[in-house]
Write a protein that holds these residues in place. Structure first.
Motif, PDB file in Angstrom:
ATOM      1  N   THR A 173       0.785  -1.423  -0.004  1.00 45.25           N
ATOM      2  CA  THR A 173       0.060  -0.175   0.074  1.00 45.25           C
ATOM      3  C   THR A 173       0.849   1.215   0.096  1.00 45.25           C
ATOM      4  OG1 THR A 173      -1.834  -1.036   1.157  1.00 45.25           O
ATOM      5  CG2 THR A 173      -1.810   1.283   1.304  1.00 45.25           C
ATOM      6  N   VAL A 174       1.964   1.293   0.860  1.00 46.77           N
ATOM      7  CA  VAL A 174       2.607   2.329   0.940  1.00 46.77           C
ATOM      8  C   VAL A 174       3.558   2.629  -0.586  1.00 46.77           C
ATOM      9  CG1 VAL A 174       4.986   3.398   1.920  1.00 46.77           C
ATOM     10  CG2 VAL A 174       3.096   2.298   3.395  1.00 46.77           C
ATOM     11  N   TRP A 175       3.930   1.557  -1.142  1.00 49.19           N
ATOM     12  CA  TRP A 175       4.554   1.700  -2.345  1.00 49.19           C
ATOM     13  C   TRP A 175       3.544   2.194  -3.342  1.00 49.19           C
ATOM     14  CZ3 TRP A 175       9.657   0.707  -3.586  1.00 49.19           C
ATOM     15  CH2 TRP A 175       9.903   0.783  -5.065  1.00 49.19           C
ATOM     16  N   GLY A 176       2.286   1.847  -3.502  1.00 50.47           N
ATOM     17  CA  GLY A 176       1.325   1.911  -4.644  1.00 50.47           C
ATOM     18  C   GLY A 176       0.839   3.679  -4.265  1.00 50.47           C
ATOM     19  N   ILE A 177       0.797   4.166  -3.118  1.00 53.94           N
ATOM     20  CA  ILE A 177       0.594   5.394  -2.621  1.00 53.94           C
ATOM     21  C   ILE A 177       1.602   6.350  -2.844  1.00 53.94           C
ATOM     22  CG2 ILE A 177      -0.047   6.978  -0.833  1.00 53.94           C
ATOM     23  CD1 ILE A 177      -1.787   4.990   0.447  1.00 53.94           C
ATOM     24  N   MET A 178       2.872   5.988  -2.826  1.00 48.56           N
ATOM     25  CA  MET A 178       3.925   6.615  -3.177  1.00 48.56           C
ATOM     26  C   MET A 178       3.942   6.890  -4.703  1.00 48.56           C
ATOM     27  SD  MET A 178       7.859   5.858  -2.616  1.00 48.56           S
ATOM     28  CE  MET A 178       7.735   4.339  -3.527  1.00 48.56           C
ATOM     29  N   ASN A 179       3.569   5.995  -5.565  1.00 47.98           N
ATOM     30  CA  ASN A 179       3.702   6.008  -6.739  1.00 47.98           C
ATOM     31  C   ASN A 179       2.554   6.944  -7.211  1.00 47.98           C
ATOM     32  OD1 ASN A 179       5.685   4.406  -7.278  1.00 47.98           O
ATOM     33  ND2 ASN A 179       4.544   2.551  -7.802  1.00 47.98           N
ATOM     34  N   SER A 180       1.339   6.993  -6.598  1.00 49.60           N
ATOM     35  CA  SER A 180       0.175   7.663  -7.052  1.00 49.60           C
ATOM     36  C   SER A 180       0.628   9.372  -6.754  1.00 49.60           C
ATOM     37  CB  SER A 180      -1.123   7.442  -6.076  1.00 49.60           C
ATOM     38  OG  SER A 180      -1.306   6.062  -6.299  1.00 49.60           O
ATOM     39  N   PHE A 181       1.262   9.407  -5.676  1.00 50.82           N
ATOM     40  CA  PHE A 181       1.901  11.085  -5.370  1.00 50.82           C
ATOM     41  C   PHE A 181       2.778  11.416  -6.218  1.00 50.82           C
ATOM     42  CE2 PHE A 181       0.241  10.259  -0.915  1.00 50.82           C
ATOM     43  CZ  PHE A 181      -0.521  11.418  -0.779  1.00 50.82           C
ATOM     44  N   ILE A 182       3.640  10.569  -6.856  1.00 50.36           N
ATOM     45  CA  ILE A 182       4.646  10.856  -7.886  1.00 50.36           C
ATOM     46  C   ILE A 182       3.837  11.248  -9.088  1.00 50.36           C
ATOM     47  CG2 ILE A 182       6.317   9.935  -9.524  1.00 50.36           C
ATOM     48  CD1 ILE A 182       7.372   8.543  -6.939  1.00 50.36           C
ATOM     49  N   GLY A 183       2.814  10.399  -9.446  1.00 50.52           N
ATOM     50  CA  GLY A 183       1.860  10.701 -10.636  1.00 50.52           C
ATOM     51  C   GLY A 183       1.252  12.005 -10.511  1.00 50.52           C
ATOM     52  N   ILE A 184       0.635  12.372  -9.295  1.00 51.78           N
ATOM     53  CA  ILE A 184       0.016  13.599  -8.992  1.00 51.78           C
ATOM     54  C   ILE A 184       1.259  14.783  -9.252  1.00 51.78           C
ATOM     55  CG2 ILE A 184      -0.743  15.266  -7.178  1.00 51.78           C
ATOM     56  CD1 ILE A 184      -1.987  12.758  -5.786  1.00 51.78           C
ATOM     57  N   ALA A 185       2.431  14.644  -8.862  1.00 57.74           N
ATOM     58  CA  ALA A 185       3.432  15.637  -9.100  1.00 57.74           C
ATOM     59  C   ALA A 185       3.647  15.774 -10.496  1.00 57.74           C
ATOM     60  CB  ALA A 185       4.406  15.270  -8.359  1.00 57.74           C
ATOM     61  N   ALA A 186       3.543  14.722 -11.239  1.00 57.92           N
ATOM     62  CA  ALA A 186       3.836  14.693 -12.895  1.00 57.92           C
ATOM     63  C   ALA A 186       2.967  15.248 -13.650  1.00 57.92           C
ATOM     64  CB  ALA A 186       4.574  13.314 -13.203  1.00 57.92           C
ATOM     65  N   SER A 187       1.635  14.887 -13.283  1.00 60.55           N
ATOM     66  CA  SER A 187       0.542  15.525 -14.037  1.00 60.55           C
ATOM     67  C   SER A 187       0.054  16.927 -13.461  1.00 60.55           C
ATOM     68  CB  SER A 187      -0.718  14.715 -13.936  1.00 60.55           C
ATOM     69  OG  SER A 187      -1.272  14.433 -12.494  1.00 60.55           O
ATOM     70  N   GLN A 188       0.575  17.340 -12.347  1.00 59.84           N
ATOM     71  CA  GLN A 188       0.356  18.704 -11.846  1.00 59.84           C
ATOM     72  C   GLN A 188      -1.321  18.876 -11.621  1.00 59.84           C
ATOM     73  OE1 GLN A 188       2.245  21.574 -14.337  1.00 59.84           O
ATOM     74  NE2 GLN A 188       4.437  20.734 -13.387  1.00 59.84           N
ATOM     75  N   THR A 189      -1.814  17.778 -11.183  1.00 63.65           N
ATOM     76  CA  THR A 189      -3.453  17.946 -11.165  1.00 63.65           C
ATOM     77  C   THR A 189      -3.708  17.026  -9.724  1.00 63.65           C
ATOM     78  OG1 THR A 189      -5.579  17.191 -11.999  1.00 63.65           O
ATOM     79  CG2 THR A 189      -3.576  16.045 -12.349  1.00 63.65           C
ATOM     80  N   THR A 190      -4.719  17.667  -9.123  1.00 62.33           N
ATOM     81  CA  THR A 190      -5.153  16.929  -7.850  1.00 62.33           C
ATOM     82  C   THR A 190      -6.611  16.548  -8.079  1.00 62.33           C
ATOM     83  OG1 THR A 190      -6.279  19.073  -7.217  1.00 62.33           O
ATOM     84  CG2 THR A 190      -3.913  18.364  -6.324  1.00 62.33           C
ATOM     85  N   ASN A 191      -6.993  16.282  -9.448  1.00 61.09           N
ATOM     86  CA  ASN A 191      -8.441  15.784  -9.850  1.00 61.09           C
ATOM     87  C   ASN A 191      -8.440  14.355  -8.909  1.00 61.09           C
ATOM     88  OD1 ASN A 191     -10.680  14.987 -10.719  1.00 61.09           O
ATOM     89  ND2 ASN A 191     -10.288  15.720 -12.950  1.00 61.09           N
ATOM     90  N   LEU A 192      -9.350  14.224  -8.150  1.00 60.73           N
ATOM     91  CA  LEU A 192      -9.720  13.121  -7.525  1.00 60.73           C
ATOM     92  C   LEU A 192     -10.064  11.849  -8.746  1.00 60.73           C
ATOM     93  CD1 LEU A 192      -9.916  11.423  -4.962  1.00 60.73           C
ATOM     94  CD2 LEU A 192     -12.398  11.962  -4.904  1.00 60.73           C
ATOM     95  N   ALA A 193     -10.627  11.917  -9.552  1.00 63.40           N
ATOM     96  CA  ALA A 193     -10.845  10.874 -10.743  1.00 63.40           C
ATOM     97  C   ALA A 193      -9.456  10.447 -11.298  1.00 63.40           C
ATOM     98  CB  ALA A 193     -11.591  11.558 -11.810  1.00 63.40           C
ATOM     99  N   VAL A 194      -8.415  11.199 -11.216  1.00 59.66           N
ATOM    100  CA  VAL A 194      -7.178  10.747 -11.901  1.00 59.66           C
ATOM    101  C   VAL A 194      -6.468   9.870 -10.608  1.00 59.66           C
ATOM    102  CG1 VAL A 194      -5.053  11.578 -12.745  1.00 59.66           C
ATOM    103  CG2 VAL A 194      -7.027  12.917 -13.111  1.00 59.66           C
ATOM    104  N   VAL A 195      -6.279  10.291  -9.404  1.00 59.33           N
ATOM    105  CA  VAL A 195      -5.707   9.861  -8.579  1.00 59.33           C
ATOM    106  C   VAL A 195      -6.293   8.630  -7.663  1.00 59.33           C
ATOM    107  CG1 VAL A 195      -4.326  12.006  -8.208  1.00 59.33           C
ATOM    108  CG2 VAL A 195      -6.090  11.210  -6.588  1.00 59.33           C
TER     109      VAL A 195
END
Length: 255
Positions: A173-195
């Protein structure tokens, strides 16, 4: 100046009238984007990161091992407990050791076989009754320990799974959430549908960890209780055989 004010009022009114339409369009885009993610457990597993997939597969194999141990150990404990109870009943109902040994239920017991073997080896030292009973009791102690170890064989894996599976799932879970936050930083969006799909995939690892751990702990405790019952039966049988030996020695002394 009046014309400019009038133009500004018209522009603001047109924007306000267009806002609901824009909001509906955004909601429509979100609704269209969500079906692109399969949020079933299998779909989340297939879309998960490689590390998260490895964790989930490992936990699934641990769960399969838990249920395999449950089936195999339940059958073994049932058969051995039934045989041990029958041996105890035969020995407890007998008046002499030879009478008990003639009963097939008791004759198959390793305790009875050990007692007969020691009597055969001590045939020229039967006058020393205390020494004979001490030697038989020594054999019984080792047999009881061996039977106890045999009964708990395989249950150690259940204890390991129950203790480590939640933490292994938490790592996924920690690994997956870490990747999700990295994806948020890369896409520069906080849209819940994306993360949200990435976070759901990460939380799936914790869920699988709990699914593997909870049955393992419950089954381990069940086997601990059943093994204690079996050990008590073995102890009762060994005590009953020692009583028969003591009676035979007393009859020999009186005779």
């Amino acid at each position: 100046m009046t014309r400019l004010t009038h133009l500004a009022v018209l522009t603001a009114a047109s924007l306000l009238s267009a806002a609901p339409a824009l909001g509906q369009e955004t909601a429509l885009n979100v609704a269209v984007a969500l079906p692109g993610h399969d949020l079933t457990p299998w779909g989340m597993f297939m879309a998960a990161d490689g590390v998260v997939k490895t964790v989930i597969l490992g936990l699934a194999l641990a769960s399969v091992a838990t249920w395999t141990v449950l089936v195999a150990k339940s059958l073994e404990l049932k058969n051995r407990t039934h045989a041990q109870r029958a041996a105890f009943e035969a020995v407890d109902a007998a008046r002499t050791l030879n009478e008990a040994a003639a009963d097939e239920r008791a004759a198959r017991s390793p305790l009875m076989q050990a007692a007969l073997a020691e009597l055969a080896l001590s045939s020229n030292a039967l006058n020393d009754g205390e020494g004979l009973k001490e030697r038989v009791a020594s054999r019984f102690n080792r047999i009881e320990a061996a039977l106890g170890r045999r009964m708990v064989r395989g249950t150690g894996a259940l204890a390991t799974i129950g203790a480590t599976a939640p933490f292994v799932g938490l790592f996924g879970t920690v690994w997956g959430i870490m990747n999700s936050f990295i994806g948020i930083a890369a896409s520069q969006t906080t849209n819940l549908a994306v993360v949200a799909p990435g976070i759901a995939e990460a939380l799936l690892a914790t869920a699988i960890g709990l699914v593997a751990a909870i049955p393992a702990v419950v089954i381990y405790n069940h086997f601990a209780r059943q093994t204690a019952v079996y050990r008590a039966l073995v102890g009762d049988t060994s005590a009953a055989i020692l009583r028969l030996i003591s009676r035979d020695l007393s009859r020999g002394v009186r005779g």
